[in-house]
Scaffold this active site. Structure first.
Site, mmCIF file in Angstrom:
data_model
loop_
_atom_site.group_PDB
_atom_site.id
_atom_site.type_symbol
_atom_site.label_atom_id
_atom_site.label_comp_id
_atom_site.label_asym_id
_atom_site.label_seq_id
_atom_site.Cartn_x
_atom_site.Cartn_y
_atom_site.Cartn_z
ATOM 1 N N LEU A 228 0.815 -1.140 -0.036
ATOM 2 C CA LEU A 228 0.047 0.145 -0.070
ATOM 3 C C LEU A 228 0.845 1.217 -0.127
ATOM 4 O O LEU A 228 2.076 1.120 0.641
ATOM 5 C CB LEU A 228 -0.948 -0.089 1.313
ATOM 6 C CG LEU A 228 -2.041 -1.081 1.223
ATOM 7 C CD1 LEU A 228 -2.713 -0.858 2.750
ATOM 8 C CD2 LEU A 228 -2.763 -1.188 0.105
ATOM 9 N N ASP A 229 0.560 2.113 -0.697
ATOM 10 C CA ASP A 229 1.191 3.673 -0.601
ATOM 11 C C ASP A 229 1.320 4.033 0.659
ATOM 12 O O ASP A 229 0.449 3.944 1.642
ATOM 13 C CB ASP A 229 0.443 4.661 -1.539
ATOM 14 C CG ASP A 229 0.700 3.972 -3.085
ATOM 15 O OD1 ASP A 229 1.588 3.418 -3.516
ATOM 16 O OD2 ASP A 229 -0.105 4.573 -3.847
ATOM 17 N N ARG A 230 2.322 4.762 0.880
ATOM 18 C CA ARG A 230 2.661 5.361 2.311
ATOM 19 C C ARG A 230 1.611 6.230 2.930
ATOM 20 O O ARG A 230 1.103 6.009 4.187
ATOM 21 C CB ARG A 230 3.932 6.362 2.224
ATOM 22 C CG ARG A 230 4.142 6.720 3.511
ATOM 23 C CD ARG A 230 5.615 7.464 3.522
ATOM 24 N NE ARG A 230 5.989 8.233 4.608
ATOM 25 C CZ ARG A 230 7.210 8.488 5.071
ATOM 26 N NH1 ARG A 230 8.193 8.364 4.184
ATOM 27 N NH2 ARG A 230 7.677 8.890 6.297
ATOM 28 N N SER A 232 -1.584 6.171 2.005
ATOM 29 C CA SER A 232 -3.180 5.390 1.958
ATOM 30 C C SER A 232 -2.966 4.263 3.155
ATOM 31 O O SER A 232 -2.082 4.440 3.903
ATOM 32 C CB SER A 232 -2.936 4.231 0.767
ATOM 33 O OG SER A 232 -2.288 3.607 0.685
ATOM 34 N N ARG A 351 -5.323 5.631 -8.237
ATOM 35 C CA ARG A 351 -5.005 7.119 -8.365
ATOM 36 C C ARG A 351 -4.930 7.698 -9.602
ATOM 37 O O ARG A 351 -5.708 8.822 -9.951
ATOM 38 C CB ARG A 351 -3.618 7.463 -7.642
ATOM 39 C CG ARG A 351 -3.610 7.158 -6.252
ATOM 40 C CD ARG A 351 -2.498 7.121 -5.417
ATOM 41 N NE ARG A 351 -1.736 8.564 -5.508
ATOM 42 C CZ ARG A 351 -0.490 8.571 -5.036
ATOM 43 N NH1 ARG A 351 0.246 7.676 -4.538
ATOM 44 N NH2 ARG A 351 -0.034 9.849 -5.215
#
Length: 469
Positions: A228-230, A232, A351
């Site tokens: 997961l993105d930082r 998110s 995104r």
């Protein structure tokens, strides 16, 4: 570099191989850390003493569950190669504490040996000629009874990993993130702002913390299965063992590879992920399927990169990316809640699909929606909502330097509003247990599913309350 230089010095002159003398160090279990046993007798000759402890003996190879094949069978996409276990896979399984890069270096330096079962099945063969013990490459397939030998010097290699220390408050916070745990997986609710993996400028990451503090009763460190993105938040899955992580990697990979053939109306989908996102604007249709390829663009002389929609796939490298979406709720403030279901797992897929395909960038996504944020009319947010901001600002930060109480739409620069809310996974623990006791043609289609639901982070919950009040 320290490890590699030490390795180079240690293996500059490899020792002559002594197959199975009583002084050889033996690894007694393929699923535990190295355990050393030194045996000696008065009858050992002086020349034998010179070879003492030169080699580490791994357990004889036996049939094991192939994680990649099992993942394919659970996904229903094929049988795979159930019997193909390579030498490097066997070494990693027997010695999970050794860094993979180190094991790869051993094979490249030709420092790994293999003795076939036929040459060691009787006591009289332990002093067999060296010709029966040969170098083995990383991709060579193992056969039943084969014995692998590593240089004993791997035990003396220095480790560059420093212990990640936590306070009692941070440790409690970390364990409170756990949503589920069984013998195969750990599922956590990742907080906003905490990086999943380490890197330049990152002091604490979830994979490092989990490897130190979320082992529980197992000796192996949990392994990341997806990312997961930082900025998110939401459901993040770790494999508790190398086998379970391999199975899960295979399941996630098969999900992406077979995305074009998925029956969207079928309730029996072996892997489902559902994200909640707050976006600026509203899609033209209340629901739909986005099938737009994505590619990477390098910017600032290679210092940064950006994912973008690829118009011409014949001339530009790209990856197919598929996202299912539907509107959850619309607001008079010009914002919309979406449920996003990625059928593929591409970097920044949700995104980019929201910003460039739907024309509705996610709130807090300044990389792909900066222009929309500049045009966003924030005056529509009620004054009563803005008053709530002052109260929240006075709260102290949570452990690990996180401040999870700020970042709602009442702030001038809100945090990213993207959260992995729900996930459905096959019960990998049960599948592995069945694979150990059943035949290779077992049907895994009846494996039950595990369903997870992660509460919204504080800033998204606050935005939800404001918009839905």
């Amino acid at each position: 570099m320290t490890v590699l230089s030490h390795l180079r010095r240690a293996f500059f002159r490899p020792p002559s191989f002594i197959p199975a003398y009583p002084t050889t160090t033996t690894l007694t279990s393929p699923y535990h850390f190295i355990h050393i046993e030194h045996n000696s007798t008065a009858s050992i000759k002086s020349e034998d003493k010179k070879t003492q402890g030169k080699w580490l003996t791994l357990p004889p190879f036996k049939a094991t569950v192939n994680g990649g094949s099992l993942g394919k069978r659970i996904a229903g996409t094929g049988e795979g190669d159930a019997g193909n276990t390579t030498a490097i896979k066997w070494v990693m399984r027997c010695c999970p504490q050794l860094p993979r890069s180190l094991v790869q270096k051993l094979f490249r330096l030709r420092q790994v040996r293999r003795k076939p079962f036929e040459s060691s099945k009787s006591v009289g063969d332990v002093h067999a000629p060296d010709s029966q013990v040969k170098r083995v490459s990383a991709k060579d397939s193992m056969r039943f009874g084969d014995t692998v030998y590593l240089p004993i010097t791997v035990q003396a290699l220095p480790t560059e990993k420093t212990e990640c220390l936590c306070t009692e408050e941070e440790l409690k916070f970390l364990h409170d993130l756990e949503l589920y745990k069984d013998s195969a997986i750990i599922v956590i609710n990742k907080p906003t702002g905490m990086p999943v993996q380490g890197g330049i400028g990152i002091k604490r990451s979830l994979d490092e913390l989990a490897g130190t503090y979320l082992r529980h009763e197992l000796s192996e460190a949990p392994r990341l299965v997806h990312r997961l993105d930082r900025d998110s938040s939401g459901i993040l899955v770790f494999g508790r063992t190398q086998l379970s992580a391999t199975v899960l990697h295979s399941i996630f990979r098969e999900k992406t590879v077979g995305a074009s053939n998925i029956d969207l109306k079928s309730e029996k989908r072996f892997l489902q992920r559902k994200y909640w996102a707050l976006v600026i604007g509203s899609p033209r249709r209340p629901q739909g399927l986005i099938t737009v390829p994505l590619g990477k663009v390098v910017m600032d002389d290679g210092r940064s990169e950006r994912i973008t929609v690829v118009e011409n796939v014949s001339t530009t490298p790209s990856q197919h990316a598929i996202t299912e979406y539907r509107v959850l709720d619309s607001s008079v403030h010009g914002l919309t809640w979406l449920e996003l279901s990625p059928l593929t797992g591409r970097k920044h897929q949700l995104r980019v699909h929201c910003a460039e395909v739907l024309g509705t960038p996610i709130v807090g996504d300044y990389k792909y929606g900066w222009q929309a944020h500049k045009k966003w009319n924030r005056a529509q947010i009620s004054a009563s909502s803005l008053e709530h901001k002052t109260e929240v600002c006075n709260k102290t930060s949570l452990p690990f330097g996180l401040n999870l109480e700020s970042g709602s739409i009442t702030y001038k620069q809100p945090n990213l509003h993207l959260h992995c809310k729900k996930m459905v996974l096959p019960d990998v623990s049960s599948a592995i247990k069945r694979a150990h006791v059943t035949s290779s043609d077992y049907d895994f289609s009846d494996i039950k599913s595990l369903k997870f639901d992660a509460p919204l982070p504080a800033h998204m919950q606050r935005s939800w309350d404001i918009l839905c009040s």
